[in-house]
Design a protein around this motif. Structure first.
Motif, PDB file in Angstrom:
ATOM      1  N   VAL A  57       0.865  -1.180   0.000  1.00 15.71           N
ATOM      2  CA  VAL A  57       0.000   0.000   0.000  1.00 15.71           C
ATOM      3  C   VAL A  57       0.901   1.230   0.000  1.00 15.71           C
ATOM      4  CG1 VAL A  57      -1.856   1.232   1.155  1.00 15.71           C
ATOM      5  CG2 VAL A  57      -1.759  -1.259   1.292  1.00 15.71           C
ATOM      6  N   VAL A  58       0.849   1.992  -1.078  1.00 16.08           N
ATOM      7  CA  VAL A  58       1.703   3.169  -1.228  1.00 16.08           C
ATOM      8  C   VAL A  58       0.819   4.400  -1.359  1.00 16.08           C
ATOM      9  CG1 VAL A  58       3.454   4.313  -2.626  1.00 16.08           C
ATOM     10  CG2 VAL A  58       3.518   1.834  -2.341  1.00 16.08           C
ATOM     11  N   VAL A  59       1.065   5.384  -0.507  1.00 17.26           N
ATOM     12  CA  VAL A  59       0.359   6.660  -0.619  1.00 17.26           C
ATOM     13  C   VAL A  59       1.169   7.542  -1.555  1.00 17.26           C
ATOM     14  CG1 VAL A  59      -0.539   8.636   0.618  1.00 17.26           C
ATOM     15  CG2 VAL A  59      -0.547   6.392   1.714  1.00 17.26           C
ATOM     16  N   PRO A  60       0.621   7.901  -2.727  1.00 12.11           N
ATOM     17  CA  PRO A  60       1.432   8.569  -3.747  1.00 12.11           C
ATOM     18  C   PRO A  60       1.935   9.944  -3.358  1.00 12.11           C
ATOM     19  CG  PRO A  60      -0.891   8.581  -4.359  1.00 12.11           C
ATOM     20  CD  PRO A  60      -0.780   7.701  -3.155  1.00 12.11           C
ATOM     21  N   SER A  61       1.235  10.627  -2.473  1.00 13.36           N
ATOM     22  CA  SER A  61       1.680  11.951  -2.055  1.00 13.36           C
ATOM     23  C   SER A  61       1.099  12.251  -0.683  1.00 13.36           C
ATOM     24  CB  SER A  61       1.232  13.024  -3.064  1.00 13.36           C
ATOM     25  OG  SER A  61      -0.167  13.250  -2.972  1.00 13.36           O
ATOM     26  N   GLY A  62       1.580  13.325  -0.102  1.00 11.95           N
ATOM     27  CA  GLY A  62       1.058  13.738   1.191  1.00 11.95           C
ATOM     28  C   GLY A  62      -0.208  14.553   1.089  1.00 11.95           C
ATOM     29  N   GLU A  63      -0.731  14.735  -0.127  1.00 13.37           N
ATOM     30  CA  GLU A  63      -1.949  15.514  -0.309  1.00 13.37           C
ATOM     31  C   GLU A  63      -3.121  14.817   0.377  1.00 13.37           C
ATOM     32  OE1 GLU A  63      -2.691  18.437  -1.859  1.00 13.37           O
ATOM     33  OE2 GLU A  63      -0.573  18.842  -2.164  1.00 13.37           O
ATOM     34  N   VAL A  64      -3.957  15.595   1.059  1.00 16.81           N
ATOM     35  CA  VAL A  64      -5.157  15.013   1.649  1.00 16.81           C
ATOM     36  C   VAL A  64      -6.069  14.530   0.519  1.00 16.81           C
ATOM     37  CG1 VAL A  64      -5.068  16.375   3.750  1.00 16.81           C
ATOM     38  CG2 VAL A  64      -6.211  17.310   1.751  1.00 16.81           C
ATOM     39  N   GLY A  65      -6.720  13.390   0.751  1.00 15.77           N
ATOM     40  CA  GLY A  65      -7.619  12.838  -0.250  1.00 15.77           C
ATOM     41  C   GLY A  65      -6.953  12.036  -1.336  1.00 15.77           C
ATOM     42  N   SER A  66      -5.634  11.832  -1.263  1.00 18.04           N
ATOM     43  CA  SER A  66      -4.949  11.050  -2.286  1.00 18.04           C
ATOM     44  C   SER A  66      -5.310   9.576  -2.135  1.00 18.04           C
ATOM     45  CB  SER A  66      -3.434  11.233  -2.186  1.00 18.04           C
ATOM     46  OG  SER A  66      -2.965  10.889  -0.901  1.00 18.04           O
ATOM     47  N   ASP A  67      -5.543   8.913  -3.270  1.00 15.54           N
ATOM     48  CA  ASP A  67      -5.988   7.529  -3.285  1.00 15.54           C
ATOM     49  C   ASP A  67      -4.790   6.596  -3.158  1.00 15.54           C
ATOM     50  OD1 ASP A  67      -7.826   5.565  -3.349  1.00 15.54           O
ATOM     51  OD2 ASP A  67      -8.544   5.906  -5.383  1.00 15.54           O
ATOM     52  N   PRO A  68      -4.764   5.703  -2.171  1.00 16.84           N
ATOM     53  CA  PRO A  68      -3.626   4.779  -2.038  1.00 16.84           C
ATOM     54  C   PRO A  68      -3.507   3.859  -3.252  1.00 16.84           C
ATOM     55  CG  PRO A  68      -4.967   4.796  -0.042  1.00 16.84           C
ATOM     56  CD  PRO A  68      -5.745   5.525  -1.087  1.00 16.84           C
TER      57      PRO A  68
END
Length: 549
Positions: free
Chosen positions: A150-161
């Protein structure tokens, strides 16, 4: 004093010798119903002392009378034995049938784990999620399932893992996403599921899942079963919330004087002509002025104080030299943005009808300080109803809705690579003004762009309706029929306003007073009528083109 220290040292030494002398060698044998077990872990509880049984199931370990030995082996229930006065301890391990009897969801039914031939992992939802304030299911699964990345692409809120099972890659342009099913209904994003609604999760990892779900399951399947209702008559109302103040996971340290010195050294080592730097120049003379500025003004000039010619920068007729070091982190990063999670549930049973109604709300604030809005809001209501119409017929139905809205500053320069305001927080030298004004007017910089831009609003809606029936033919046979309807609507709106600001990229213009006369300033940037140097300012330019607004 030395004598006291010597006595203390001897006391500690003798105590350690006595503790070691009290330890004895404990031996024994570990058996099962099938005979000796090699490789059993034998550990002194609460310590790092550990041993292992040999091929005959025999072990040997040093322990004291007050110690407890822990015997553990995969597939067997662990067992503990106190040492006491024993020097020989024999134990018999019993098979742990709990894991083998565990029922997992696979395909359109359930099986015992001992009957499975494919690679399947189950998630203990209560243990993994607990009361953790996770914004979505994907982040909750990080590190919980072997083989699931599971990778979070950015620290932006609402970003889809981004989910990957066993790290598989389909093709350069193709998708490698696993198939996500909620109550046997496909959903496009794992963010559409409220973690508080989940009963259990099963991950199918190998190609065998394609035999049930087809080509979409080539990269694995994540099966999610939601709560259906209570087993006893009555209604249970629950409410929970969580408030979190966020901060960067580590200090954001951007090079200051040391970075400028490194730039200058590298420029000189490469034997490049002229001053170093782009747009804002630096040489040995200006570098000394930078150090003097820190000594003289570092404690009195704030990060948001106006930029002043003569004190903070100068123009030699060809190029600009900066002396003041600005803080982009202070200008761009918001302190302690708030995140909140609310869950309201209604769960119960009335007669032969079970029901579960839930509403989840997630609100996250981003960390972009100058933005009008940098946030994400999501609401996830869901309803499940099951009723036993007759002894042979069970009806069920449900509705699931999810709506997420992300607001962030729209780029004022979308045609160039500078579209992301975060980029120039790192790319620019700290001689570049940021978060300040000159002569009461804004300077074009990332903070200014974020503050002046209109919101880009991304709205995502998902609706699922499902109906089903189960007809019981015999105790061992039944027929199930399900119908599901899903719709998704994604809309992004954005606009560009007409914006002007002072630009410090290239040339400058003379600073003049109300009569049009040239202004002169001293070394502190104060206007003077005696001596001084001609003052300059940044020219006023269009930050956006009217034709694009």
């Amino acid at each position: 004093m030395k004598r006291k220290l010597l006595v203390l040292f001897l006391g500690v030494f003798l105590t350690c010798i006595q503790a070691i002398a009290q330890q004895v060698t404990v031996t024994g044998k570990v058996n099962s119903s099938d005979g000796p077990i090699p490789g059993v872990s034998v550990k002194v509880k609460g310590t790092t002392a550990i041993s292992q049984t040999n091929g005959d199931g025999v072990f040997s370990i040093r322990a004291s009378a007050n110690d407890v030995l822990v015997f553990s082996y995969i597939g067997y229930a662990p067992i503990e034995r106190s040492v006491g006065n024993n020097t020989t301890i024999n134990v018999t391990l019993v098979e742990d049938s709990e894991g083998l009897n565990e029922v997992v969801v696979v395909g359109f039914g359930t099986q015992k784990k001992e009957s499975l031939t494919g690679s399947v992992s189950t998630v203990n939802v209560a243990k993994v999620f607990g009361n953790r304030p996770i914004p979505d299911l994907g982040r909750g699964l990080q590190g919980a399932v072997p083989g699931l990345s599971v990778v979070v692409p950015s620290g932006e809120v609402g970003s889809d893992p981004i989910l990957r099972i066993r790290g598989q890659i389909g093709s350069v342009n193709g998708s490698a996403n696993p198939l996500i099913l909620v109550d046997n209904v496909e959903i496009p994003s794992i963010q559409y599921v409220n973690p508080n609604d989940i009963e259990n999760i099963t991950v199918l990892k190998d190609a065998a899942s394609s035999a049930i779900y087809g080509a979409k399951a080539a990269f694995g399947v994540i099966l999610i079963t939601t709560k259906n209702g209570a087993n006893t008559t009555g209604t249970n109302v629950t409410y929970s919330n969580n408030f979190v103040l966020q901060s960067p996971f580590k200090p954001i340290d951007i090079a200051g004087i040391d970075g400028l010195e490194y730039t200058l050294d590298a420029h000189e080592n490469m034997r490049q002509p002229g001053p170093a730097g782009g747009f804002w120049r630096i040489d040995r003379t200006s570098f000394e002025r930078i150090k003097e500025w820190q000594t003289k003004y570092g404690g009195s000039v704030g990060n948001s104080d106006p930029v002043v010619y003569g004190r903070d920068w100068s123009w030699d007729g060809v190029q600009k030299f900066g002396y003041r070091i600005y803080d982009p982190v202070e200008a761009m990063i918001k302190d302690n943005p708030l995140s909140q999670i609310h869950n309201l549930g209604l769960n119960g049973k009335s007669g032969n009808t079970n029901y579960n109604l839930s509403v989840g709300y997630l609100g996250q604030e981003g960390m972009m300080k100058p933005a009008k809005h940098d946030d994400y809001r999501r609401v996830t209501p869901a309803l499940n109803i099951t009723t036993k119409a007759t002894d042979y017929l069970t009806l069920r139905g449900g509705v699931r809705y999810a709506e997420g809205t992300k607001r962030n500053p729209n780029s004022l320069n979308s045609a160039a690579f500078s579209a992301d305001p975060w980029l120039y927080m790192y790319r620019w030298s700290r001689l570049f003004p940021i978060g300040v004004q000159e002569q009461g007017q804004d300077i074009i910089d990332p903070a200014f762009s974020a503050r002046m831009s209109n919101d880009q609003i991304r709205n995502e809606k998902f609706l699922n309706l499902n109906l089903g029936a189960t007809v019981k033919i015999t105790d061992a046979w039944d027929v199930q029929a399900d119908y599901a309807y899903s719709t998704q609507n994604n809309l992004t709106t954005a606009s560009v306003p007409y914006v002007q600001g002072r630009t410090h990229w290239y040339g400058v213009e003379a600073l003049r007073d109300g009569t049009g006369a040239q202004v002169y300033v001293d070394e502190n940037g104060n206007p003077t009528n005696t001596g001084g140097v001609p003052a300059y300012r940044f020219p006023l330019t269009d930050h956006t083109v009217k034709a694009d607004t």
